[in-house]
Design a protein around this motif. Structure first.
Motif, short mmCIF file in Angstrom:
data_model
loop_
_atom_site.label_atom_id
_atom_site.label_comp_id
_atom_site.label_asym_id
_atom_site.label_seq_id
_atom_site.Cartn_x
_atom_site.Cartn_y
_atom_site.Cartn_z
N ASN A 1 0.81 -1.30 -0.06
CA ASN A 1 0.05 0.05 -0.12
C ASN A 1 0.89 1.26 0.08
O ASN A 1 1.82 1.29 0.89
CB ASN A 1 -0.85 -0.09 1.33
N THR A 2 0.67 2.20 -0.87
CA THR A 2 1.56 3.33 -0.87
C THR A 2 0.98 4.53 0.04
O THR A 2 1.73 5.55 -0.11
CB THR A 2 1.42 3.82 -2.49
N LEU B 1 3.82 6.02 2.00
CA LEU B 1 5.00 6.39 1.20
C LEU B 1 5.17 7.66 0.65
O LEU B 1 4.00 8.24 0.51
CB LEU B 1 5.25 5.19 0.29
N ASP C 1 5.96 8.20 -2.57
CA ASP C 1 5.16 8.21 -3.98
C ASP C 1 3.78 7.98 -3.95
O ASP C 1 3.45 7.04 -4.76
CB ASP C 1 5.90 7.49 -4.81
N TYR C 2 2.78 8.46 -2.91
CA TYR C 2 1.50 7.92 -2.75
C TYR C 2 0.87 8.66 -3.93
O TYR C 2 0.86 9.63 -4.45
CB TYR C 2 0.96 8.59 -1.52
N ASP C 3 0.00 7.68 -4.65
CA ASP C 3 -0.85 8.14 -5.69
C ASP C 3 -2.36 7.53 -5.33
O ASP C 3 -2.43 6.37 -5.42
CB ASP C 3 -0.18 7.44 -7.02
N ARG D 1 -3.33 2.95 -5.46
CA ARG D 1 -2.76 2.81 -4.31
C ARG D 1 -1.69 1.64 -4.05
O ARG D 1 -1.17 1.67 -3.06
CB ARG D 1 -4.18 2.53 -3.30
N LYS E 1 1.04 -0.92 -5.31
CA LYS E 1 2.06 -1.15 -6.29
C LYS E 1 2.94 -2.45 -5.75
O LYS E 1 2.98 -2.85 -4.68
CB LYS E 1 3.02 0.23 -6.35
N ASP F 1 9.91 0.95 0.88
CA ASP F 1 8.87 0.22 0.17
C ASP F 1 9.11 -1.51 0.89
O ASP F 1 8.16 -2.01 1.17
CB ASP F 1 8.78 0.22 -1.17
N GLU G 1 7.85 -1.20 4.39
CA GLU G 1 6.30 -1.53 4.24
C GLU G 1 5.78 -2.76 4.09
O GLU G 1 5.01 -3.30 4.69
CB GLU G 1 5.59 -0.64 2.97
#
Ligand SMILES: Nc1ncnc2c1ncn2[C@@H]1O[C@H](COP(=O)(O)OP(=O)(O)OP(=O)(O)O)[C@@H](O)[C@H]1O
Ligand SMILES: [Mg+2]
Lengths: 626, 255
Positions: A369-370, A373, A375-377, A381, A383, A414, A417
């Protein structure tokens, strides 16, 4: 003697008292139900999920108490106003004020006790019905739950008795202050309140601006935060009142100014009645609109959270299934599901840390889950971890940090995470240990139990609640056995979902009942207010009948007039709700999910009260046909 | 020969259902009113005056008998037909509460026309005409609370007449007026009767008011007792009325 008189006049106003009684019974019933859910000790002790709801129901009780207080207060002073003339007459005929006060006091108390008895019994019924429905939905056993629960009964009775004592004392004091003439003249009301010109326009503009500001704040809650909440609450309220005070009378006057309309059939009369009403009821209507907004909002909010639970659970973890040390039963369970992705990673555990094998991780890089992080988009969500791991050992949670030797690097965010967010489903597992990713050679050198963790994604985790529940139960037992911890907390997607679901279901149920109680009491306040003017209208209707107005036109006129009175607060209240739900859009993905349910409930209750009001009003004003 | 606007034959009215305590308010009353007449109804309290007016005005149904107004038998009509009939064929003035106090005088007068679906462009000239006849043009835009009792009764008369009813029914129209206003209203009614051909039936207690009528019917105990015609001047007629009332043993009823 006086008591007899009072009884007979109460009998005459039976309908009005009945309406008050119904409102009280609804309030008491719901209050009692909340109390059984909040206080049932044995029951709450047995259910960890329930204890989180307990708070919700306690808050609900307090809110309900507040509204009920105002309701009783309002309804009582309305009933007093209905009887002012009569009481004034008694006083002129020589009855002592003290005596009358006593009688009033007694009346309120008797009414209160009757409603308490009915309300508690109805409450027990509702509690056993609704309570079990709620528990069934939450998959909670009803063991230890008693609908007839003495502490709840005592709480309810105690609370409401205090309330009744308070309101009846205030009534008695009010009466003591009034003179005989005050009482007799009380009915003379001013028919035309007219405020014209500049002030009205200015107020209307301020009202519109207030509403606009409030709505803006509601829609942009995410940026404005606390200030937004404050603006939304205050500006919307002020705007609503001002609009009812200024624009509604203008609207009705405009209706009346339209000659062609005004001179059609009974319209002149209907509009005139309406003009009187909106001028007199502006503040009540404003309040009703706000309370409709709150009531429906409470229902819709609770509902939206409940419907969004799975979405919220999705935010926590990407993988639906996390199984450490899988056993055959776990694989069986996995077979029963439609698995979209399933990876197994090996790791070792010793007293100091948890060591994941790098090769396994790189062979099947996990999803993360971003949200936390950089680079959250929001549109993407999830990646797959793609950062390479050239070094031998990566670590996180090492204590102290100096432990990091020359070959040990800090873990990339990442990966961090992945191995802490996704892989770990209980705090008991880490328990102060370091978490590392190590290469094959290092891994082989580590003394410690080797295990594996299975991560899986399924097509729809809500389809497999039973299997997931069992898997989580086995995991819980595993941790309990290993660490000796009592009831270790699990953080799997399912567990998060289950507890959120319980909490929001509780909130939703409470929202619903609170909303219903709210609406019922609000609508009956409006009703009382309208009916209190009805006696005065009697002569008008009888005259209209004499000059040849058909009964059905009179009835039609009543329906039309009251419809407008009822519809405006409803419209504005509903618009408030629709705009207001935007407020949740930054917490909830779909704040409008199922909003038709609370709106329909509202419409049913409200229509019912509209209908009752029309019937009661008709009963008071319409002449009996020969 | 003039046509009759009102024909009442053998009308009975019994209040209360069979088996209960019944009150026989009208015991077979017959009367006829010709077009353009100004008829008074007098009698002691409780004799049945209001009851008679109510059954004639279709507000109450007679227990038995036949009533015809402007050629229409009203005893057989349905509820809605009765309402429509009232709004088209009858004009009313009551003792009090004639006007809706939340409407202007104009709107009050226009109401019967609105009820009949007359378009608002046709309403205005009619209202102004009748207001002129009754001398109340100045107060059309005022609300009832802003005008005097006498003006109110005039406005009520205007409302009663605006739709050209077959007959004007009045129950104690002067009952709550002082003598000056009462006199003025009675003169207006006389004018309407004599110069505009309006048929009027007026219930009254008051011998002075009654003396404005051309003919007076006396009721006692729900039956027609006698009737007198005005042949000489009003003074004479007034005395004549007092005589009959004395005969009726109801002189204490006279103000
Ligand atoms: N709604 C009713 N129900 C029962 N009895 C009634 C009703 N209305 C009138 N009565 C009776 O009918 C009789 C006639 O009453 P009515 O009102 O016609 O008298 P009246 O001549 O108008 O009297 P007053 O001059 O006092 O107005 C009376 O005995 C009265 O008690
Ligand atoms: Mg009478």
């Amino acid at each position: 003697m006086l008591l007899k008189l009072s009884l007979s006049s109460m009998r005459k106003m039976m309908k009005d008292y009945l309406v008050l009684l119904i409102g009280l019974v609804i309030s008491i019933t719901i209050f009692y139900m909340f109390q059984t859910l909040a206080l049932n000790g044995d029951f709450t002790k047995q259910n960890s999920v329930i204890s989180s709801i307990q708070l919700v129901f306690n808050v609900g009780s307090v809110l309900l108490a507040f509204i009920t207080f105002f309701y009783i207060f309002y309804a009582n002073s309305f009933l007093l106003s209905l009887r002012r003339k009569e009481l004034g007459m008694y006083m002129i005929l020589g009855a002592k004020k003290r005596k009358i006060s006593q009688i009033l006091f007694l009346e309120t108390l008797v009414l209160g006790i009757i409603s308490l008895v009915i309300g508690t019994i109805a409450g027990a019924g509702l509690a056993s019905g609704v309570g079990s429905l709620l528990m069934k939905q939450l998959d909670i056993s009803l063991e230890g739950y008693q609908p007839f629960y003495l502490p709840s009964i005592m709480m309810t009775c105690g609370f409401f008795l205090v309330l009744f004592l308070l309101t009846s004392s205030v009534n008695a004091i009010k009466l003591a202050r009034a003179t005989e003439l005050d009482l007799i003249r009380a009915e003379q009301q001013n028919d035309r309140v007219q405020r014209k010109g500049f002030a009205t326009v200015l107020l209307a503009l301020i009202g519109l601006a207030g509403l606009a500001a409030g709505y803006y704040a509601l829609v942009h809650m995410e940026e404005l935060r606390e200030i937004g909440l404050f603006i939304a609450a205050s500006a919307t309220t002020i705007g609503t009142y001002l609009i009812f005070i200024t624009l509604l009378p203008v609207f009705v006057n405009a209706l009346k100014k339209n000659r062609v309309w005004n001179e059609r059939k009974l319209n002149a009369f209907t509009f005139a009645q309406l003009r009187f009403r909106v001028n007199n009821l502006t503040k009540v209507l404003g309040t009703v609109a706000m309370l409709i907004a709150l009531g429906v909002g409470a229902m819709a909010g609770g509902m939206a959270f409940q419907k969004n639970v799975s979405l919220m659970a999705e935010m926590g973890k990407v993988y639906d299934v996390i199984i450490h040390k899988p056993v055959p039963a776990d694989y069986e369970a996995l077979k029963a599901m439609t698995v979209e992705e399933q990876n197994t990673y090996r790791y070792k555990v010793d007293d100091a840390g948890i060591y994941y094998l790098k090769d396994d991780l790189l062979a099947d890089p996990p999803l993360i889950n971003t949200i936390g992080l950089e680079d959250y988009d929001p549109d993407n969500r999830v990646k797959r971890v793609s950062t390479s791991l050239p070094s031998k050992v990566y670590s996180v949670y090492d204590h102290p940090e100096e432990n990091l030797g020359p070959d040990i690097e800090s873990m990339p965010p990442d990966w961090q995470e992945a191995v802490t967010g996704e892989f770990i489903n209980s705090y008991e597992m880490i328990n102060g240990k370091a978490v590392r990713i190590v290469d094959q050679t290092t891994y082989s050198g580590i003394q410690g139990e080797e295990r594996s963790v299975v991560l899986a994604r399924v097509d729809d985790f809500l389809k497999y609640k039973q299997e997931l529940k069992e898997i989580d139960e086995r995991q819980t037992r595993l941790y309990a056995d290993e660490t000796g911890a009592e009831g270790p907390q699990l953080y799997s997607k399912y567990t998060t979902y289950a507890s959120l679901y319980a909490f929001t279901s509780g909130t939703m149920f409470m929202g619903f009942f609170l909303g219903i109680a709210f609406l019922a009491m609000m609508a009956s306040c409006l009703m009382f207010k309208i009916l209190s003017g009805a006696t005065r209208d009697k002569d008008r209707y009888s005259m209209l009948r004499k000059i040849g107005v058909r009964q059905e036109w009179l009835v039609g006129s009543i329906y039309k007039e009251l419809f407008v009175v009822f519809v405006f607060p409803a419209l504005i209240g509903l618009v408030h709700v629709l705009v207001g739900m935007n407020m949740f859009s930054f917490i909830l993905e779909e704040p409008y999910v199922g909003i038709w349910v609370p709106i329909s409930i509202f419409l049913v209750i409200y229509t019912f009260y509209y209908w009752i009001t029309v019937q009661l009003y008709k009963g008071i004003v319409l002449p009996k046909e020969a | 020969m003039k046509a009759s606007v009102l024909e009442v034959r053998d009308v009975q009215k019994i209040y209360g259902n069979r088996g209960e305590s019944q009150s026989h308010a009208l015991k077979g009353v017959s009367l006829t009113i010709q077009e353009g007449e100004f008829v008074g109804i007098m009698g002691p309290s409780g004799s049945g005056k209001t009851t008679l007016l109510n059954v004639i005005s279709t507000l109450d149904r007679p227990t038995d008998g036949f009533i015809q107004i402007a050629g229409t038998d009203i005893t057989q009509m349905k509820q809605n037909q009765l309402a429509d009939f009232r709004s088209q064929k009858l004009g009313f003035i009551f003792q009090d509460f004639n006007l809706l106090e939340n409407l202007t005088v104009y709107e009050n007068i226009a109401l019967p026309l609105s009820l009949q679906g007359v378009s608002s462009s046709e309403i205005a000239p009619k209202v102004h005409k009748v207001a002129q006849t009754l001398g109340i043009q100045e107060i059309l835009q005022k609300y009832p609370v802003q005008i005097s009792g006498g003006q109110k009764q005039r406005a009520a008369a205007a409302r009663a007449l605006v739709h050209d009813p077959a007959i004007l029914l009045a129950d104690e129209p002067t009952g709550s007026l002082d003598s000056k206003n009462a006199k003025s209203l009675l003169e207006t009614m006389t004018d309407l009767n004599e110069n505009h051909g309006v048929s009027i039936m007026m219930v009254t207690h008051d011998a002075f008011s009654a003396s404005y009528c051309r003919r007076i019917l006396f009721i006692q105990d729900g039956k027609l007792y006698t009737e007198i015609h005005r042949t000489q001047d009003r003074q004479q007629f007034f005395k004549q009325i007092l005589d009959v009332l004395a005969e009726l043993g109801a002189s204490h009823d006279v103000r």
